[in-house]
Scaffold this motif. Structure first.
Motif, short mmCIF file in Angstrom:
data_model
loop_
_atom_site.label_atom_id
_atom_site.label_comp_id
_atom_site.label_asym_id
_atom_site.label_seq_id
_atom_site.Cartn_x
_atom_site.Cartn_y
_atom_site.Cartn_z
N TYR A 164 0.82 -1.21 0.00
CA TYR A 164 0.00 0.00 0.00
C TYR A 164 0.86 1.27 0.00
O TYR A 164 0.38 2.34 -0.38
CB TYR A 164 -0.92 0.02 1.22
N PHE A 165 2.11 1.16 0.47
CA PHE A 165 2.96 2.35 0.58
C PHE A 165 3.16 3.02 -0.78
O PHE A 165 3.18 4.25 -0.88
CB PHE A 165 4.32 2.00 1.19
N ASN A 166 3.33 2.23 -1.83
CA ASN A 166 3.49 2.77 -3.18
C ASN A 166 2.12 2.93 -3.84
O ASN A 166 1.82 2.32 -4.86
CB ASN A 166 4.39 1.85 -4.03
N SER A 167 1.30 3.76 -3.24
CA SER A 167 -0.04 4.02 -3.78
C SER A 167 -0.58 5.28 -3.12
O SER A 167 0.06 5.86 -2.24
CB SER A 167 -0.98 2.85 -3.50
N PHE A 168 -1.76 5.70 -3.55
CA PHE A 168 -2.42 6.85 -2.94
C PHE A 168 -3.65 6.43 -2.14
O PHE A 168 -4.56 7.22 -1.93
CB PHE A 168 -2.81 7.87 -4.02
N PHE A 169 -3.66 5.19 -1.67
CA PHE A 169 -4.69 4.75 -0.76
C PHE A 169 -4.37 5.29 0.64
O PHE A 169 -3.21 5.56 0.97
CB PHE A 169 -4.79 3.23 -0.72
N ALA A 170 -5.39 5.40 1.47
CA ALA A 170 -5.21 5.96 2.82
C ALA A 170 -4.76 4.92 3.84
O ALA A 170 -4.37 5.27 4.96
CB ALA A 170 -6.51 6.61 3.28
N GLU A 171 -4.81 3.65 3.47
CA GLU A 171 -4.53 2.57 4.43
C GLU A 171 -3.14 2.63 5.08
O GLU A 171 -3.02 2.30 6.28
CB GLU A 171 -4.73 1.20 3.76
N PRO A 172 -2.07 3.03 4.37
CA PRO A 172 -0.76 3.08 5.04
C PRO A 172 -0.74 4.01 6.25
O PRO A 172 -0.15 3.70 7.28
CB PRO A 172 0.18 3.59 3.94
N GLY A 173 -1.41 5.16 6.13
CA GLY A 173 -1.48 6.08 7.25
C GLY A 173 -2.18 5.47 8.44
O GLY A 173 -1.79 5.68 9.60
N MET A 174 -3.22 4.66 8.17
CA MET A 174 -3.95 4.00 9.25
C MET A 174 -3.06 2.98 9.95
O MET A 174 -3.04 2.89 11.19
CB MET A 174 -5.20 3.32 8.69
N LEU A 175 -2.33 2.19 9.17
CA LEU A 175 -1.43 1.19 9.75
C LEU A 175 -0.37 1.85 10.62
O LEU A 175 -0.13 1.42 11.76
CB LEU A 175 -0.76 0.38 8.63
#
Length: 333
Positions: A164-175
């Motif tokens: 997910y880090f190499n994307s613009f999804f919000a999930e990395p921030g949540m993790l």
């Protein structure tokens, strides 16, 4: 030979703590995956526009299809006035702006490399791994402590999270926020640090960032307020209860603020999906069920339908008729 191994293990444990070992292994595993070609990440499923347009980034015209099955390594950076307003309020923009700054500083002012997004998340992520491991094993450097460190790497260095880090999804921030949250609470519970202010501040900052990361996270404010109340009972902490109370207020306001920022279209889509894929599916006689709730029984025909339909639909979910006779008559309860 036995003494040699004993001395070697002792030297290793003196120089490399369980937390440092976990960081080194997570850095190697995740670093190779994210930064060594071919680039790995997640493709755009159509959600990227919510976060990139308001931050001055846009999709380039490439050979990729509109919603590709492959990670997109390059994006364009707007060189003109950005007329796109923030479609979704999110703390994710903080991470994106940091990545943009680094990209312009070290790479290009016109092309954005997705690896800079991955780098920002990667650095914060490693800090979270270190603090969480240290909180769990402190103050020991036993074999079991290193095993626990390896277990943390096994769980959190999984590509299911780090891609997910190499994307613009919000999930990395949540993790990442959850890593810091848990590390802060466990550190306070186990008295890892003499000065508690650092971990308390980290807890509240991470909580606010988590809640405001995605609008769906707004209800989490209630859960973390309960956790924060426990900080009031920390020993030798009477003089600082006012500060904790202020932090709780900020968390509550963050939850209310992010909930109120949800657009009417998103609210309508979520309400409709909850109705068509939840209420209507969880009953043997959907017509009677919804009529008891004051909704016309004919809406049972919309069972299992999507708000954004790929083909034909019984009624247009975004129409004024559906809003008046269905959406306005259903609520969170």
């Amino acid at each position: 030979m036995k003494h040699f191994f004993a001395r070697s293990i002792k030297k290793f444990t003196n120089r490399v703590s369980p937390a440092l070992l976990a960081v080194i292994l997570a850095a190697i595993i995740s670093g190779i995956l994210l930064f060594v070609p071919p680039i790995n990440g997640l493709a755009d499923n159509g959600d990227f526009y919510r976060s990139i347009l308001s931050n001055g980034i846009y999709r380039l015209h490439t050979s990729y299809s509109q919603y590709s099955d492959y990670v997109i390594p390059k994006f364009g950076i707007m060189q003109y006035f950005n007329e796109n307003q923030v479609s979704v309020l999110s703390s994710q923009s903080i991470f994106i702006q940091i990545a943009l700054f680094l990209n312009k500083l070290f790479y290009s002012r016109t092309i954005f490399d997705i690896r800079f997004m991955g780098l920002v998340y990667y650095l914060f992520y490693l800090g979270g791994i270190y603090l969480l491991t240290k909180a769990l094993v402190h103050p020991f450097r036993k074999i079991s402590s290193y095993v626990l460190g390896l277990l943390i790497v096994f769980i959190f260095a999984d590509s299911a999270y780090t891609l997910y880090f190499n994307s613009f999804f919000a999930e990395p921030g949540m993790l990442i926020c959850m890593l810091y949250l848990c590390a802060a609470i466990i550190s306070l519970a186990r008295d890892v640090y003499q000065k508690k202010w650092t971990m308390i501040s980290l807890f509240f900052v991470s909580t606010v960032l988590l809640i405001t990361n995605k609008q769906q996270n707004a209800p989490l404010a209630l859960s973390f307020i309960v956790v924060a109340v426990g900080l009031m009972f920390l020993p030798k902490f009477k003089a600082r209860k006012l500060a904790v109370g202020l932090g709780i207020t900020v968390v509550m306001l963050a939850g209310i603020g992010i909930y109120e920022s949800i657009g009417s279209e998103i609210v309508g889509a979520n309400s409709f999906q909850t109705f068509s894929h939840g209420v209507l599916l969880e009953t043997g006689d959907p017509t009677k069920k919804i009529e008891k709730g004051g909704v016309d029984g004919q809406f049972a025909l919309m069972r299992n339908e999507n708000y954004y339909a790929k083909a034909y639909t019984t009624l247009d979910p975004s129409s004024k008729y559906v809003k008046k006779h269905l959406i306005d008559k259903t609520g969170f309860g």
